[in-house]
Scaffold this active site. Structure first.
Site, PDB file in Angstrom:
ATOM      1  CG  HIS A   1      27.894  25.995  -6.835  1.00 46.95           C
ATOM      2  ND1 HIS A   1      26.550  25.724  -6.834  1.00 46.95           N
ATOM      3  CD2 HIS A   1      28.481  24.973  -6.177  1.00 46.95           C
ATOM      4  CE1 HIS A   1      26.329  24.567  -6.219  1.00 46.95           C
ATOM      5  NE2 HIS A   1      27.478  24.100  -5.829  1.00 46.95           N
TER       6      HIS A   1
ATOM      7  CB  CYS B   1      39.046  19.261   2.691  1.00 46.83           C
ATOM      8  SG  CYS B   1      37.470  18.815   3.437  1.00 46.83           S
TER       9      CYS B   1
END
Length: 578
Positions: A213, A510
């Site tokens: 993250h 993506c």
């Protein structure tokens, strides 16, 4: 008798001799890690301030004071959760998702109940919060996989609650007076999400991987970033340093002239990148769509101000993760319509709910799983509650009708052609364009069969890398395995793209691999037809693709597939493309 020496002459010769002695070369220490975000910056180092110490050995709370102590704990946790929700409301993309997820964690009933049970037995609020946290840390660590990555988040929540209980400022990233490079052993995603790119111009951590993250948010913010760099946490605050995000190197105490020249060259390169306006194409005119990954309407409107030609990934989790009840079809359709309106007339790809594992839903009946990363997540949630998927597809259809658009819709965690066929049927019933994510090796190996049922594929390189290499993408010890430059992963990308080319159907990427300008050119050479990344990364990606020919891209792809490790793959691509 010794001859008389002219002392003046001797002194002069001594001075001349000293002038000819070369100065000692400047020595600088280099700490190497995994590149995440390109860019060269030279600045002083700042470090994280000390985290609150978990209280221990405090006097027990008498029975008469336990209700008040419980309320004090609840109030502190609620305050932390509300602050995080407020930050999420002013963020977008992955940063908003992380902040929402952490706000949900601060309000998690299991964690709150564990602490309150300890308070009811006489523990002070701070001690109870710390002990309850360690209970969950032990459980998450034992489960492993993507749940283990929440340990950092959970301890960050604990520290914020402890600070609130003590009346101290929130722990986290300092706010330096001058642009600085932040060095840390690890960084809570909530801290990364709140970074000011004007003050923190570089980020380097000892822990974390290229798809963590922290890395994803750093890409979104456009902050030069390196992870898994051993020793950086020991660099003293105030030390002069140069961070090269392209090479994955932190130079401690660099030669000032060398650093200045490197930064100047990088500034010029960024100027050229800033002049790129699209559309995406190679130098010989082969089109490659450059698209944005977004999370909500605000993110889509921001991406609209970049050269993005559309949306390659709309993450829909944000509408669900902070909710105790499922959002209605109308609520969902409002969110999707904002994105469709921002890119009216352009391609918009919507991914259905990717929850489960590290992103549980409060209103879903998630099973207890020994390995949730391989469990009921993504489209698999619909097996127990098919209405979650069908109502979401209804909402997309309503948004499409309102905006008079025709969005593409894809499902995450598809593993078989049968699953793709079932999903495609539901999508086509609503007049939408069906596709699937390729993030499980089985889907890449069966791409030709899956394409018999859907109109496009989109490769999610983050999970595809994790599952191909059998390596937790959050593990710093395994960062080299979860590097998207792994030739085995790129072989699966090539196989998927070949399947699309054989039937004339588009295959995009993506995942975070699409944000790496050099790797983006390799992906084009493998046959990928579109690249979707955080909006901040798009100019660099588009400029890189436009600087080389399709033939060069293919040559680079062939060279990369002939290597056996990420470092060799990078070097092979650079030799062809730069």
């Amino acid at each position: 008798m010794a001859p008389e020496v002219d002392s003046t002459k001797a002194d002069s010769e001594k001075v001349d001799e000293e002038k000819t002695v070369p100065a000692a070369p400047h020595t600088a220490e280099e700490l190497t890690g995994t590149p995440v975000v390109a860019g060269i910056v030279s600045a002083p180092v700042v470090v994280l301030g000390p985290r609150p110490l978990a209280p221990a050995g405090l006097p027990r709370i008498g029975e008469s004071g336990r209700d008040a102590e419980t309320e004090r704990f609840r109030s502190a946790a609620a305050t932390v959760a509300e602050r995080l929700r407020g930050r999420a409301a002013h963020a977008s993309g992955a940063a908003a998702e992380v902040l929402q997820a952490n706000a949900a964690m601060a309000a998690d009933r299991g964690w709150l109940s564990a602490a309150e049970k300890l308070i009811a037995a006489g523990a002070p609020a701070g001690e109870a919060a710390a002990a309850a946290t360690e209970q969950f840390v032990e459980m998450f660590t034992r489960i492993g996989g993507m749940m283990a990555e929440r340990v950092t988040d959970l301890r960050d929540i604990r520290d914020r609650v402890l600070a609130e209980l003590a009346g101290d400022p929130e722990p986290g990233v300092p706010e330096p007076d001058v642009p600085s490079i932040l060095c840390a052993r690890d960084l809570a995603p909530a801290d990364t999400a709140g970074l000011d790119p004007g003050r923190i111009v570089g980020l380097v951590t000892e822990l974390g991987g290229p798809t963590s993250h922290t890395a994803i948010i750093a890409r979104q913010l456009g902050i030069s970033c390196v992870v898994a760099a051993a020793g950086v946490a020991a660099v003293p605050a105030g030390t002069s340093a140069m961070l090269d995000g392209s090479r994955g190197v932190l130079v401690v105490d660099p030669d000032p002239d060398v650093a200045a020249a490197a930064v100047a060259a990088d500034v010029e390169a960024r100027r050229r990148i800033g002049n790129w306006t699209g559309p995406g194409r190679t130098s010989d005119g082969v089109g490659v769509a450059i698209l944005a990954n977004v999370q909500d309407g605000a993110g889509a409107r921001a991406a609209r101000r970049t050269p993005a030609e559309g949306v390659g990934l709309l993450r829909t989790e944000l509408a669900f993760l902070d909710r105790t009840v499922e959002p209605s079809v109308e609520e969902q359709s409002d969110i999707y319509a904002e994105v469709l309106e921002a890119f009216a007339g352009d391609k918009v790809v919507i991914r259905t709910l990717d929850a489960g594992s590290d992103k549980p839903l409060a209103f879903a009946d998630h099973p207890d799983e020994a390995n949730p990363a391989l469990g009921v997540r993504g489209v698999r949630i619909a097996r127990a509650d098919p209405g979650l998927l069908t109502r979401q597809l209804d909402a997309v259809a309503v948004a499409a009708q309102r905006t008079r658009t025709s969005p593409w819709v894809m499902a995450p965690m598809i593993a078989t052609a049968a699953e793709a066929e079932e999903f495609a049927g539901l999508v086509r019933e609503r007049g939408l364009v069906p596709g699937v994510m390729v993030e499980i090796p089985a889907a890449a190996l069966q791409a030709d069969r899956i394409l018999e049922h859907v109109d496009f594929l989109s490769i999610g390189t983050n999970d595809l890398t994790q599952y191909t290499m059998a390596a937790d993408r959050m593990s710093p010890e395994l960062a080299v395995l979860t590097d998207p430059w792994q030739p085995a992963v790129l072989s699966l990308v090539a196989r998927t793209a070949e399947a699309g080319a054989a039937v004339g159907k588009p295959v995009g990427v993506c995942g975070e691999a699409a944000a790496d300008p050099l790797l983006a050119c390799v992906l084009v050479g493998l046959g990928v037809t579109s690249l979707s990344a955080a909006a901040a990364a798009l100019p660099a990606v588009g400029a890189a693709v436009e600087s080389v020919s399709a033939r060069q891209c293919r040559s680079a792809a062939e060279a990369v597939l002939a290597t056996t490790d990420p470092a060799a793959a990078r070097a092979a691509a650079a030799e062809v493309l730069t």
